[in-house]
Design an enzyme around this catalytic site. Structure first.
Site, PDB file in Angstrom:
ATOM      1  N   ARG A 170      40.431  34.276  38.986  1.00 47.40           N
ATOM      2  CA  ARG A 170      41.570  33.979  39.872  1.00 47.40           C
ATOM      3  C   ARG A 170      42.847  33.637  39.113  1.00 47.40           C
ATOM      4  O   ARG A 170      43.921  34.174  39.406  1.00 47.40           O
ATOM      5  CB  ARG A 170      41.229  32.804  40.810  1.00 47.40           C
ATOM      6  N   THR A 171      42.765  32.726  38.160  1.00 45.31           N
ATOM      7  CA  THR A 171      43.996  32.241  37.539  1.00 45.31           C
ATOM      8  C   THR A 171      44.660  33.353  36.742  1.00 45.31           C
ATOM      9  O   THR A 171      45.862  33.609  36.870  1.00 45.31           O
ATOM     10  CB  THR A 171      43.679  31.023  36.645  1.00 45.31           C
TER      11      THR A 171
ATOM     12  N   LYS B 201      39.441  36.657  13.746  1.00 50.41           N
ATOM     13  CA  LYS B 201      39.507  36.565  12.280  1.00 50.41           C
ATOM     14  C   LYS B 201      39.838  35.151  11.846  1.00 50.41           C
ATOM     15  O   LYS B 201      40.041  34.895  10.660  1.00 50.41           O
ATOM     16  CB  LYS B 201      40.584  37.514  11.749  1.00 50.41           C
TER      17      LYS B 201
ATOM     18  N   ARG C 116      44.871  29.640  28.998  1.00 54.35           N
ATOM     19  CA  ARG C 116      43.740  28.765  29.292  1.00 54.35           C
ATOM     20  C   ARG C 116      42.971  28.579  28.001  1.00 54.35           C
ATOM     21  O   ARG C 116      42.815  29.532  27.220  1.00 54.35           O
ATOM     22  CB  ARG C 116      42.840  29.383  30.361  1.00 54.35           C
TER      23      ARG C 116
ATOM     24  N   HIS D 146      44.775  21.475  35.438  1.00 54.41           N
ATOM     25  CA  HIS D 146      44.874  22.837  35.971  1.00 54.41           C
ATOM     26  C   HIS D 146      45.984  22.775  37.020  1.00 54.41           C
ATOM     27  O   HIS D 146      45.743  22.827  38.228  1.00 54.41           O
ATOM     28  CB  HIS D 146      43.533  23.253  36.578  1.00 54.41           C
TER      29      HIS D 146
HETATM   30  N1   CP Z   1      39.990  28.427  40.346  1.00 55.68           N
HETATM   31  C1   CP Z   1      39.949  28.984  39.102  1.00 55.68           C
HETATM   32  O1   CP Z   1      40.520  28.430  38.127  1.00 55.68           O
HETATM   33  O2   CP Z   1      39.259  30.147  39.041  1.00 55.68           O
HETATM   34  P1   CP Z   1      39.105  31.032  37.724  1.00 55.68           P
HETATM   35  O3   CP Z   1      38.282  30.212  36.740  1.00 55.68           O
HETATM   36  O4   CP Z   1      38.411  32.279  38.165  1.00 55.68           O
HETATM   37  O5   CP Z   1      40.477  31.280  37.174  1.00 55.68           O
END
Ligand code: CP
Length: 315
Positions: A63-64, A91, A112, A140
């Site tokens: 999603r993110t 590497k 992320r 998040h």
């Molecule tokens: N909600 C969320 O962060 O989903 P993903 O881990 O799929 O990005």
């Protein structure tokens, strides 16, 4: 798309590391900008034309990563992707050097990382905005923003509602960020529902307490099911347990099903997804199920975020 009466200074050119960096008026500006994107599905202004967004996901994401990518593309930006598993990260290239390369290619970096503080470290070496798509168990922010937007859309506002935040409160960055976001509002009540081993970490409890958010700890959702407006479920974050035996002790320790929700009246059920065993598929057909709508709001909320960070609010 500017919204009169609200400043854009909090957004333009800024990193988005934590929702705590944003005030209630900042969030309201984001949500009003999102409303405009939701209302213009076929006439999206290309406010990011000629811009390049870089994505750098050192942890899995559906999603993110893809909703930020979709958001950037809809606004006319081009997107490059680091793909750590086929990059020089393999590497041994350091995170700061990787970020220095990306900032020389792109106008914004959406990342992320499994390590807490990785986005902060990236922001210290990057000359372009860093958007934190999750750092370890810590933050998040865009997830919490879209969670609040979902509640505002489905319940008419965030203030005065009664919230149950359920599950792995120890390791879920979504739960921590959502609680940080609630500190900007005036919820009616907040219940933290988790097994003993998955209670909120002290640093999160202390931060929300210092910001005046009161929360009551419970072991079970049952006594409050008919007293809450929002049930926010969270997956057990198996990948963050330092000891697999500790995971074995708590796995399967909470789950909601269609029958669990028989007393829930019109409470909405949120979940950041992906879901595992904690949220049964038979909930999907209930009017309470709001998690797919929540996920879909990821695109317009992230469009508004990128638009504001790139200075769109001032155009
Ligand atoms: N909600 C969320 O962060 O989903 P993903 O881990 O799929 O990005």
């Amino acid at each position: 798309l500017g919204v009169s009466g609200l400043g854009t200074d909090a957004w333009t050119g800024k990193d988005v590391l934590s929702i705590l960096d944003f005030s209630r008026p900042d969030l309201e500006l984001l949500f009003e900008t999102t409303d405009r994107f939701v209302g213009l599905p076929d006439r999206v202004p290309k406010t990011l034309a000629d811009r390049i967004a870089a994505t750098a996901f050192f942890e899995p994401s559906t999603r993110t990563r893809l909703s930020f990518t979709t958001a950037a593309l809809k606004l006319g930006a081009k997107v490059i992707d680091l793909s750590p598993d086929v990059s020089s990260v393999l590497k041994g290239e350091s995170l700061p050097d990787t970020i220095r390369m990306l900032e020389s290619y792109a106008d914004m970096i959406i990342m992320r990382h499994p390590s807490e503080g990785a986005a902060l470290l990236a922001s210290e070496v990057s000359g372009v905005p860093i958007i934190n798509g999750g750092d370890g168990s810590q933050h998040h922010p865009s997830q919490a923003m879209l969670d609040l937007y979902t509640i505002r859309s489905l319940k008419g506002g965030v203030d005065g509602l009664r919230y149950a935040i359920v599950g792995d409160l120890r390791y879920s960055r979504t739960a921590a960020s959502f609680l940080y976001g609630l500190t900007r509002y005036r919820p009616g009540s907040v219940y933290l529902v988790s097994p003993d081993g998955l209670r909120l970490r002290n640093e999160v409890r202390e931060t929300i307490g210092a910001l005046g958010l009161k929360a009551e700890q419970l072991d079970s959702l049952d006594p409050i099911l008919d007293k809450v407006d929002v049930i926010y479920m969270n997956r057990i974050q198996k990948e963050r347990f330092p000891d697999p035996n500790e995971y074995e002790k708590v796995k399967g320790s909470y789950r909601i099903t269609r029958s669990t929700l028989s007393n829930a009246k019109d409470a909405i059920v949120l979940h950041p997804l992906p879901r595992l065993n904690e949220l049964a598929y038979d909930v999907d057909g209930l009017p309470n199920a709001a998690y797919m709508k929540q996920a879909r709001f990821g695109v317009p909320v992230r469009m508004a975020l990128l638009h504001l960070v790139m200075g769109g609010g001032e155009r």
